[in-house]
Design a protein around this motif. Structure first.
Motif, PDB file in Angstrom:
ATOM      1  N   LEU A 270       0.811  -1.222   0.000  1.00 19.88           N
ATOM      2  CA  LEU A 270       0.000   0.000   0.000  1.00 19.88           C
ATOM      3  C   LEU A 270       0.841   1.266   0.000  1.00 19.88           C
ATOM      4  N   THR A 271       2.150   1.124   0.155  1.00 17.39           N
ATOM      5  CA  THR A 271       2.999   2.313   0.352  1.00 17.39           C
ATOM      6  C   THR A 271       4.274   2.252  -0.494  1.00 17.39           C
ATOM      7  N   THR A 272       5.325   1.616   0.036  1.00 17.42           N
ATOM      8  CA  THR A 272       6.627   1.680  -0.624  1.00 17.42           C
ATOM      9  C   THR A 272       6.671   0.954  -1.963  1.00 17.42           C
ATOM     10  N   SER A 273       6.017  -0.205  -2.064  1.00 21.78           N
ATOM     11  CA  SER A 273       6.084  -0.966  -3.321  1.00 21.78           C
ATOM     12  C   SER A 273       5.444  -0.229  -4.485  1.00 21.78           C
ATOM     13  N   PRO A 274       4.198   0.291  -4.352  1.00 25.66           N
ATOM     14  CA  PRO A 274       3.642   1.040  -5.479  1.00 25.66           C
ATOM     15  C   PRO A 274       4.408   2.324  -5.767  1.00 25.66           C
ATOM     16  N   ALA A 275       4.956   2.957  -4.735  1.00 23.59           N
ATOM     17  CA  ALA A 275       5.744   4.167  -4.986  1.00 23.59           C
ATOM     18  C   ALA A 275       6.932   3.847  -5.888  1.00 23.59           C
ATOM     19  N   LYS A 276       7.534   2.686  -5.683  1.00 24.33           N
ATOM     20  CA  LYS A 276       8.669   2.277  -6.514  1.00 24.33           C
ATOM     21  C   LYS A 276       8.223   1.901  -7.919  1.00 24.33           C
ATOM     22  N   VAL A 277       7.149   1.101  -8.024  1.00 24.71           N
ATOM     23  CA  VAL A 277       6.686   0.640  -9.336  1.00 24.71           C
ATOM     24  C   VAL A 277       6.193   1.798 -10.194  1.00 24.71           C
ATOM     25  N   TRP A 278       5.440   2.722  -9.577  1.00 22.08           N
ATOM     26  CA  TRP A 278       4.880   3.845 -10.333  1.00 22.08           C
ATOM     27  C   TRP A 278       5.818   5.052 -10.358  1.00 22.08           C
ATOM     28  N   LYS A 279       6.975   4.928  -9.709  1.00 21.25           N
ATOM     29  CA  LYS A 279       7.997   5.987  -9.665  1.00 21.25           C
ATOM     30  C   LYS A 279       7.425   7.273  -9.068  1.00 21.25           C
ATOM     31  N   LEU A 280       6.901   7.135  -7.843  1.00 23.62           N
ATOM     32  CA  LEU A 280       6.312   8.257  -7.117  1.00 23.62           C
ATOM     33  C   LEU A 280       7.257   8.720  -6.010  1.00 23.62           C
ATOM     34  N   ASN A 281       7.244  10.013  -5.735  1.00 24.72           N
ATOM     35  CA  ASN A 281       8.080  10.572  -4.673  1.00 24.72           C
ATOM     36  C   ASN A 281       7.326  10.556  -3.347  1.00 24.72           C
ATOM     37  N   THR A 282       6.818   9.399  -3.011  1.00 21.34           N
ATOM     38  CA  THR A 282       6.036   9.241  -1.791  1.00 21.34           C
ATOM     39  C   THR A 282       6.145   7.789  -1.352  1.00 21.34           C
ATOM     40  N   GLY A 283       5.275   7.355  -0.439  1.00 26.20           N
ATOM     41  CA  GLY A 283       5.297   5.969   0.005  1.00 26.20           C
ATOM     42  C   GLY A 283       6.006   5.745   1.321  1.00 26.20           C
ATOM     43  N   ARG A 284       6.719   6.748   1.808  1.00 24.02           N
ATOM     44  CA  ARG A 284       7.374   6.687   3.111  1.00 24.02           C
ATOM     45  C   ARG A 284       7.289   8.057   3.765  1.00 24.02           C
ATOM     46  N   ILE A 285       7.448   8.078   5.062  1.00 26.18           N
ATOM     47  CA  ILE A 285       7.577   9.351   5.768  1.00 26.18           C
ATOM     48  C   ILE A 285       9.063   9.559   6.000  1.00 26.18           C
ATOM     49  N   ALA A 286       9.672  10.291   5.099  1.00 29.70           N
ATOM     50  CA  ALA A 286      11.121  10.482   5.117  1.00 29.70           C
ATOM     51  C   ALA A 286      11.460  11.834   4.504  1.00 29.70           C
ATOM     52  N   ASN A 287      12.582  12.366   4.902  1.00 29.61           N
ATOM     53  CA  ASN A 287      13.018  13.683   4.433  1.00 29.61           C
ATOM     54  C   ASN A 287      13.072  13.744   2.911  1.00 29.61           C
ATOM     55  N   GLY A 288      12.515  14.815   2.344  1.00 32.88           N
ATOM     56  CA  GLY A 288      12.603  15.061   0.913  1.00 32.88           C
ATOM     57  C   GLY A 288      11.477  14.480   0.087  1.00 32.88           C
ATOM     58  N   LEU A 289      10.683  13.592   0.667  1.00 30.63           N
ATOM     59  CA  LEU A 289       9.563  13.014  -0.081  1.00 30.63           C
ATOM     60  C   LEU A 289       8.349  13.941  -0.014  1.00 30.63           C
ATOM     61  N   ASP A 290       7.417  13.733  -0.949  1.00 29.97           N
ATOM     62  CA  ASP A 290       6.184  14.512  -0.924  1.00 29.97           C
ATOM     63  C   ASP A 290       5.479  14.308   0.414  1.00 29.97           C
ATOM     64  N   ALA A 291       4.909  15.393   0.914  1.00 26.55           N
ATOM     65  CA  ALA A 291       4.214  15.323   2.205  1.00 26.55           C
ATOM     66  C   ALA A 291       2.808  14.782   2.012  1.00 26.55           C
ATOM     67  N   ASP A 292       2.735  13.478   1.697  1.00 20.90           N
ATOM     68  CA  ASP A 292       1.472  12.739   1.680  1.00 20.90           C
ATOM     69  C   ASP A 292       1.429  11.976   3.001  1.00 20.90           C
ATOM     70  N   VAL A 293       0.685  12.502   3.953  1.00 18.82           N
ATOM     71  CA  VAL A 293       0.732  11.989   5.321  1.00 18.82           C
ATOM     72  C   VAL A 293      -0.685  11.839   5.862  1.00 18.82           C
ATOM     73  N   VAL A 294      -0.926  10.720   6.544  1.00 19.46           N
ATOM     74  CA  VAL A 294      -2.193  10.492   7.224  1.00 19.46           C
ATOM     75  C   VAL A 294      -1.905  10.315   8.710  1.00 19.46           C
TER      76      VAL A 294
END
Length: 385
Positions: A270-294
């Motif tokens: 639901l998070t890191t794997s699709p971010a990698k497959v779809w090449k998204l700058n999200t999927g983790r809460i980490a410095n520099g990534l898009d602020a997509d946060v719940v």
């Protein structure tokens, strides 16, 4: 803004999350910052969910089907024969309205990215990310020119996303082989469903999107994810309300009950794997990534157990690229001076939420075309009787 006193699944330490210019700037135990501060009690923070398979314009349908089918082709023929009038009544609603509702369906559950299958969405100002940097092909059986589309050299650098193996019969299994055989350009394939897929076939796919609730509803069976996960990357999807509940958390808990993925593997789907497959700058809460946060209530649980207990009612805050799209009424006074958009008040479970945009106006407009449309949040917004 700074989000204080939250835990992240997999790391039970209490942290603060600093957000600036749409990005996550810092994650640390304590952050000294002069920006607006939001402080939580007994709450978890996780990346905005990535729904890797939905049909945004099909989420005003109820579930259609009254038997167990052998394949999607059998189901498709059956519903168009038995539910023809009901289908026509929904399709009278303009597609832009249906897509907007599909976005709200996902947002209410903490989804900030949706991979929409089908034609490019007609709305140009979605609240969340609608990922469409791929080629959607319906299926081998229902798309007349699928071979030509699959082997279009102008699309060679994009992933081809296609329903495949959605059935329990031999034809569903053979369909996967046919797809692999005709992938002449050796394009990266992302399969959807794969109920009839075996591990040998799975290794020919870049990823497989698992939609267990849809599979069980149609076929009373789902893909052998415990075997396929060793050969390809597993992503997670809901499909539309034609075959599943509106609430992605319902799907997630069903998937968890199968024990075919570990808790961490399902979280990754639901998070890191699709971010990698779809090449998204999200999927983790980490410095520099898009602020997509719940942010959601932890309910005195920790780690992934707190995550898997979340319901839409428990969601306190949804941020997409640094912008607040949804917040619980308990945060209203903390948000004075931060929020600057129009928000609608909706009732989920036993709590009021504020959601960006005019969701009430959207529901009213939909009801102009189909007065008996039902929504998962009361219309107008008020507690259920």
């Amino acid at each position: 803004m700074v989000l204080n006193n939250v835990t992240i699944p997999g790391n039970d330490a209490v942290v603060s999350i600093s957000i600036s210019e749409g990005k996550i700037k810092q994650v640390a135990p304590a952050i000294a910052d002069d920006r607006e501060q939001l402080t939580f009690v007994d709450a978890i923070a996780f990346p905005g969910l990535i729904n890797s398979h939905d049909h945004l314009d099909f989420n005003l349908f109820p579930q259609f089907g009254d038997q167990t089918y052998e394949s999607y082709t059998e189901w498709g023929k059956h519903i168009h024969r038995v539910y023809a009038n009901e289908i026509a009544s929904v399709l009278k609603i303009p597609i832009a309205l249906r897509e907007r509702w599909g976005i709200y369906k996902n947002l209410l559950c903490g989804v900030t990215t949706v991979v929409n299958h089908g034609e490019k969405a007609v709305i140009n100002d979605p609240l969340i990310t609608i990922f469409d940097n791929c080629q959607s092909i319906h299926s081998v059986r229902f798309e007349k020119n699928w071979k030509k589309r699959l082997n279009n050299p102008l699309k060679a650098n994009q992933s081809a996303v296609i329903h495949t193996g959605e059935g329990t019969n031999d034809a569903a299994h053979a369909e996967i082989d046919e797809l692999i055989k005709w992938n002449l350009l050796r394009r990266k394939l992302v399969g959807i469903h794969g109920v009839a897929m075996d591990p040998g076939q799975a290794r020919r796919f870049k990823a497989l999107v698992w939609c267990p609730e849809s599979n069980y509803f149609l076929l009373n069976k789902t893909a052998a994810i415990n075997q396929l996960k060793t050969k390809t990357t597993i992503l997670f999807g809901t499909d539309s309300t034609l075959t599943g509940d509106w609430d992605i958390w319902h799907h997630i808990r069903l998937a968890r009950k199968t024990h075919m993925l570990t808790d961490y593997e399902l979280y990754q789907a639901l998070t890191t794997s699709p971010a990698k497959v779809w090449k998204l700058n999200t999927g983790r809460i980490a410095n520099g990534l898009d602020a997509d946060v719940v942010i959601a209530k932890a309910k005195r649980k920790t780690g992934l157990q707190a995550f898997y207990d979340v319901t839409p009612e428990d969601i306190l805050l949804v941020i997409h690229k640094g912008e607040i799209l949804l917040f619980d009424e308990s945060l209203y006074h903390q948000l004075t001076g931060i929020i600057g958009h129009h928000y609608s008040k909706v009732f989920t479970g036993n709590h009021f939420k504020y959601i960006q945009g005019d969701i009430h106006g959207l529901m009213a407009e939909i009801k102009r075309y189909k007065p008996d449309t039902s929504f998962p949040v009361p219309y107008p917004a008020q507690p259920a009787a």
